[in-house]
Write an enzyme that holds these catalytic residues in place. Structure first.
Site, PDB file in Angstrom:
ATOM      1  N   CYS A  15       0.834  -1.197   0.000  1.00  0.00           N
ATOM      2  CA  CYS A  15       0.000   0.000   0.000  1.00  0.00           C
ATOM      3  C   CYS A  15       0.869   1.247   0.000  1.00  0.00           C
ATOM      4  O   CYS A  15       1.993   1.244   0.511  1.00  0.00           O
ATOM      5  CB  CYS A  15      -0.919   0.012   1.224  1.00  0.00           C
ATOM      6  SG  CYS A  15      -2.235   1.259   1.123  1.00  0.00           S
ATOM      7  N   CYS A  19      -2.559   3.541   6.900  1.00  0.00           N
ATOM      8  CA  CYS A  19      -3.729   3.705   7.766  1.00  0.00           C
ATOM      9  C   CYS A  19      -3.466   3.065   9.120  1.00  0.00           C
ATOM     10  O   CYS A  19      -2.977   1.930   9.200  1.00  0.00           O
ATOM     11  CB  CYS A  19      -4.961   3.096   7.113  1.00  0.00           C
ATOM     12  SG  CYS A  19      -5.344   3.823   5.499  1.00  0.00           S
ATOM     13  N   ARG A 134      -5.407   8.215   8.091  1.00  0.00           N
ATOM     14  CA  ARG A 134      -5.104   7.652   6.781  1.00  0.00           C
ATOM     15  C   ARG A 134      -4.001   8.467   6.078  1.00  0.00           C
ATOM     16  O   ARG A 134      -4.216   9.023   5.003  1.00  0.00           O
ATOM     17  CB  ARG A 134      -6.359   7.612   5.909  1.00  0.00           C
ATOM     18  CG  ARG A 134      -7.502   6.783   6.490  1.00  0.00           C
ATOM     19  CD  ARG A 134      -8.702   6.732   5.549  1.00  0.00           C
ATOM     20  NE  ARG A 134      -8.366   6.141   4.268  1.00  0.00           N
ATOM     21  CZ  ARG A 134      -8.356   4.834   4.017  1.00  0.00           C
ATOM     22  NH1 ARG A 134      -8.657   3.970   4.979  1.00  0.00           N
ATOM     23  NH2 ARG A 134      -8.039   4.377   2.822  1.00  0.00           N
ATOM     24  N   CYS A 255     -23.192  -9.677   3.857  1.00  0.00           N
ATOM     25  CA  CYS A 255     -23.051 -11.009   4.451  1.00  0.00           C
ATOM     26  C   CYS A 255     -23.056 -10.974   5.968  1.00  0.00           C
ATOM     27  O   CYS A 255     -23.422 -11.964   6.608  1.00  0.00           O
ATOM     28  CB  CYS A 255     -21.795 -11.698   3.923  1.00  0.00           C
ATOM     29  SG  CYS A 255     -20.238 -10.872   4.306  1.00  0.00           S
ATOM     30  N   CYS A 261     -21.677 -17.087   7.042  1.00  0.00           N
ATOM     31  CA  CYS A 261     -20.685 -16.583   6.096  1.00  0.00           C
ATOM     32  C   CYS A 261     -21.077 -16.951   4.670  1.00  0.00           C
ATOM     33  O   CYS A 261     -21.612 -18.036   4.417  1.00  0.00           O
ATOM     34  CB  CYS A 261     -19.311 -17.173   6.420  1.00  0.00           C
ATOM     35  SG  CYS A 261     -18.584 -16.534   7.939  1.00  0.00           S
ATOM     36  N   CYS A 276     -12.478 -15.664   2.792  1.00  0.00           N
ATOM     37  CA  CYS A 276     -13.010 -14.349   3.153  1.00  0.00           C
ATOM     38  C   CYS A 276     -11.855 -13.387   3.323  1.00  0.00           C
ATOM     39  O   CYS A 276     -10.754 -13.775   3.745  1.00  0.00           O
ATOM     40  CB  CYS A 276     -13.815 -14.449   4.455  1.00  0.00           C
ATOM     41  SG  CYS A 276     -14.365 -12.860   5.143  1.00  0.00           S
ATOM     42  N   ASP A 277     -12.111 -12.120   3.026  1.00  0.00           N
ATOM     43  CA  ASP A 277     -11.109 -11.071   3.180  1.00  0.00           C
ATOM     44  C   ASP A 277     -10.624 -10.958   4.617  1.00  0.00           C
ATOM     45  O   ASP A 277      -9.477 -10.585   4.875  1.00  0.00           O
ATOM     46  CB  ASP A 277     -11.728  -9.744   2.725  1.00  0.00           C
ATOM     47  CG  ASP A 277     -10.702  -8.659   2.481  1.00  0.00           C
ATOM     48  OD1 ASP A 277      -9.519  -8.988   2.242  1.00  0.00           O
ATOM     49  OD2 ASP A 277     -11.077  -7.479   2.510  1.00  0.00           O
ATOM     50  N   CYS A 326     -30.048  -8.454  13.305  1.00  0.00           N
ATOM     51  CA  CYS A 326     -28.618  -8.490  13.623  1.00  0.00           C
ATOM     52  C   CYS A 326     -27.954  -9.802  13.220  1.00  0.00           C
ATOM     53  O   CYS A 326     -26.909  -9.821  12.579  1.00  0.00           O
ATOM     54  CB  CYS A 326     -28.446  -8.252  15.126  1.00  0.00           C
ATOM     55  SG  CYS A 326     -26.808  -8.622  15.758  1.00  0.00           S
ATOM     56  N   CYS A 330     -20.819 -10.411  11.830  1.00  0.00           N
ATOM     57  CA  CYS A 330     -19.674 -11.102  11.254  1.00  0.00           C
ATOM     58  C   CYS A 330     -18.903 -11.857  12.337  1.00  0.00           C
ATOM     59  O   CYS A 330     -18.693 -11.323  13.434  1.00  0.00           O
ATOM     60  CB  CYS A 330     -18.757 -10.089  10.568  1.00  0.00           C
ATOM     61  SG  CYS A 330     -17.205 -10.789   9.953  1.00  0.00           S
TER      62      CYS A 330
END
Length: 383
Positions: A15, A19, A134, A255, A261, A276-277, A326, A330
């Site tokens: 990057c 951040c 950032r 999601c 998931c 998943c990220d 709700c 995640c």
């Protein structure tokens, strides 16, 4: 197979910004091999072939990082050209691109517009909050450049939205943030609660978001959003769109509101595939596109019980009047508490307080023909 979503990380965790709260830099630091370099064209072609062979009907390629623009515009031109060459089955293709917006120029804008790429710009509201959290790699502020590039994309006809990370600082200034975005004509807004590092107890960082602060954030944002809606000015805020959609009988597209998931494929720069990220970690690796097709990755996901582990809900959730909205959120936001067999959402108290305050208004909005008309009109209008 149903439509599939494939996230590509062409620059791995690389990057051009630093951040303070970057969850992916934290994930990479927790892997045996953190930075995977830049994705080669050979690996990109393999990912494309695997995806198109697996997809039925449609396939979405989403580019994230790190910062995907570091791979260079020629990489993405190659990617789009290769998709066209390899798509002999006629799969419907769509593209999304999440970027910090720092390195964009007119050539990027032309590419996005020509290929109908949905671009998400990461921006934490006003310059005061954004630049504190950032900064560029050299420590300088980035807000003015990102804002200029966002406006450039809009002038070029590129469909854009804004993603803001809800830190303690942003939560406390949400009225200014929402007003700033509205004044700048940003009508598609997404707010994601900040995550603390994987190995730490939540709440210990200067940017950490507490449930109490998140509850106040949701309340203040909803009041500003509803005031606009009541005056006929609909702004798309992803959380509210999904919650009101659920009250209208629609399934959530986000999601983290489904209670399970989703099936996804995240392809790192070296071809490694993850579910998943938020779980691009060694223990969750599903395979590699250079050797494995996506069916093999699906089988590995089943062996790891990645989806199944997200399904159990604590007794407290099952008895909660707001569970349908709700659904325990995640798994990355769930924490184990004494006496609970199953982890519970860290922001549970925030959601309970927010829904308790605003459920009647949300139900009225869900029944409002005005909301439906404004939502559909905005969804089908150009950016």
């Amino acid at each position: 197979m149903p439509p599939i979503h494939v996230m590509i990380k062409p620059a791995s965790a690389g990057c051009n910004m630093r951040c303070r709260y970057c969850f992916y830099a934290d994930e990479a630091a927790c892997r045996q091999e953190g930075m995977r370099g830049m994705m080669s064209r050979e690996t990109a072609r393999a990912a494309i072939r695997r995806a198109l062979a697996h997809a039925e009907g449609s396939c979405t390629f989403m580019f994230q990082g790190g910062e995907p623009t570091l791979a260079g515009l020629d990489f993405f031109r190659f990617f789009a050209d290769t998709v066209r060459q390899e798509n002999w089955r006629g799969v419907q293709i769509s593209y999304a691109f999440q970027t910090n917006g720092l390195a964009l120029d007119a050539q990027w804008a032309e590419f996005f517009a020509r290929n109908q790429v949905l671009v998400g710009i990461s921006m934490d509201g006003t310059a005061q909050v954004h630049d504190a959290l950032r900064p560029a790699a050299d420590g300088s502020g980035t807000h003015s450049t990102v804002m200029e590039n966002l406006q450039m994309l809009r002038r070029a006809g590129v469909e854009c939205n804004v993603l803001a990370v809800v830190t303690r600082q942003l939560a406390r200034s949400i009225n200014q943030t929402y007003n700033f975005f509205s004044e700048q004509g940003v009508l598609y807004q997404q707010y994601i609660p900040c995550m603390d590092p994987l190995e730490e107890t939540r709440g210990g960082r200067e940017y950490s978001l507490s449930p109490k602060e998140y509850a106040k954030f949701l309340h203040r944002l909803f009041c500003r959003w509803k005031a606009d809606l009541d005056s006929g000015n609909y702004v798309s805020v992803r959380h509210f769109d999904n919650w009101i959609g659920i009250l209208m009988g629609r399934p959530p597209e986000s999601c983290n509101m489904r209670g399970a998931c989703a099936i996804q494929y995240v392809v790192e720069a070296d071809g490694s595939v993850y579910p998943c990220d938020f779980y691009c970690l060694d223990e969750w690796k599903l395979g590699n596109v250079m050797q494995d097709d996506l069916a093999a990755c699906d089988e590995k996901r089943r062996q790891l019980r990645f989806v199944e582990r997200s399904l159990p809900a604590p007794q407290q959730c099952r008895e909660c009047p707001w569970y349908a909205l709700c659904r325990n959120g995640c798994p990355r936001d769930r924490v184990q508490k004494p006496g609970n067999m199953v982890a519970i959402n860290y922001f549970c108290k925030a959601h309970r307080e927010f829904f308790g305050l605003h459920i009647r208004e949300m139900q009225q909005i869900a029944q409002s023909r005005l909301f439906v008309l404004l939502h559909e009109e905005k969804r089908h209008s150009p950016a």
